[in-house]
Design a protein around this motif. Sequence first.
Motif, mmCIF file in Angstrom:
data_model
loop_
_atom_site.group_PDB
_atom_site.id
_atom_site.type_symbol
_atom_site.label_atom_id
_atom_site.label_comp_id
_atom_site.label_asym_id
_atom_site.label_seq_id
_atom_site.Cartn_x
_atom_site.Cartn_y
_atom_site.Cartn_z
ATOM 1 N N ALA A 16 27.610 31.624 20.986
ATOM 2 C CA ALA A 16 26.732 32.536 20.391
ATOM 3 C C ALA A 16 26.931 32.440 18.888
ATOM 4 N N ASN A 17 28.119 31.873 18.411
ATOM 5 C CA ASN A 17 28.816 31.801 17.359
ATOM 6 C C ASN A 17 29.685 30.745 17.007
ATOM 7 N N ALA A 51 28.989 39.750 15.947
ATOM 8 C CA ALA A 51 27.564 40.226 15.267
ATOM 9 C C ALA A 51 28.276 41.216 14.360
ATOM 10 N N HIS A 58 26.565 32.408 12.668
ATOM 11 C CA HIS A 58 25.501 31.996 13.427
ATOM 12 C C HIS A 58 24.587 30.985 13.139
ATOM 13 N N HIS A 62 22.454 28.603 18.063
ATOM 14 C CA HIS A 62 22.842 30.035 18.935
ATOM 15 C C HIS A 62 21.593 30.960 19.027
ATOM 16 N N ARG A 63 20.408 30.626 18.525
ATOM 17 C CA ARG A 63 19.315 31.471 18.645
ATOM 18 C C ARG A 63 18.981 31.851 19.817
ATOM 19 N N TRP A 66 21.053 34.795 21.218
ATOM 20 C CA TRP A 66 20.482 36.021 20.786
ATOM 21 C C TRP A 66 19.435 36.431 21.403
ATOM 22 N N SER A 69 19.699 37.801 24.878
ATOM 23 C CA SER A 69 20.464 38.927 24.994
ATOM 24 C C SER A 69 19.654 40.526 24.250
ATOM 25 N N ASP A 98 21.658 42.545 17.508
ATOM 26 C CA ASP A 98 21.100 41.441 18.087
ATOM 27 C C ASP A 98 20.168 40.891 17.113
ATOM 28 N N VAL A 101 21.168 39.614 13.802
ATOM 29 C CA VAL A 101 21.608 38.225 13.669
ATOM 30 C C VAL A 101 20.508 37.223 13.854
#
Length: 113
Positions: A16-17, A51, A58, A62-63, A66, A69, A98, A101
Motif C-alpha cells: 500500500a505504500n 496514511a 504512495h 498502490h492505488r 486504497w 479499502s 483512504d 491518499v
Amino acid sequence: MNLLAKRAGALHLGQANHCWFLDPSKALCLKLASRTSRDATAPLIGMCDSARCPQATHHAGHRAVWASSAENKKAFIASIGRAQKSEKERLAADLARDKRVLSAIDAAARTGA
Ligand code: SF4
C-alpha cells in the motif's frame, strides 16, 4: 553511490505504500508500538499506518489497494446500524484518510510527479 546506497537501505516496499525509514524518530509505527527510536533499525511493518506517517509515499501502483479499502469501508458503513454511531464515525474517519491518499495519488498522476 554512498547516498544512493543509504537511500536504498532505508526503502521498504509495501503493498500500500513505500516506507522511507530514514528517521526512526518520525516513524509512526514505532510511536504506535511505544518503541523508542534509538534502538530501532527497521520499521514495524505490521503496525504501519502509512496514511498518517511522514515517511510513507504512495504511488500509482498502490492505488488499487486504497480504492479497495475505501470501497470496503463504504460497504461497512452502509451496513452499520444507528446504534453503533461511534463505530460508524471511526470508519468514516478511516474512509476520509483512504480518500485523501487516493486524491494524492491521482494528483501526482496528473502532474507526472
Ligand atoms: S508507519 Fe509505515 S511508513 Fe511509517 S515508518 Fe512505519 S512502516 Fe514506514
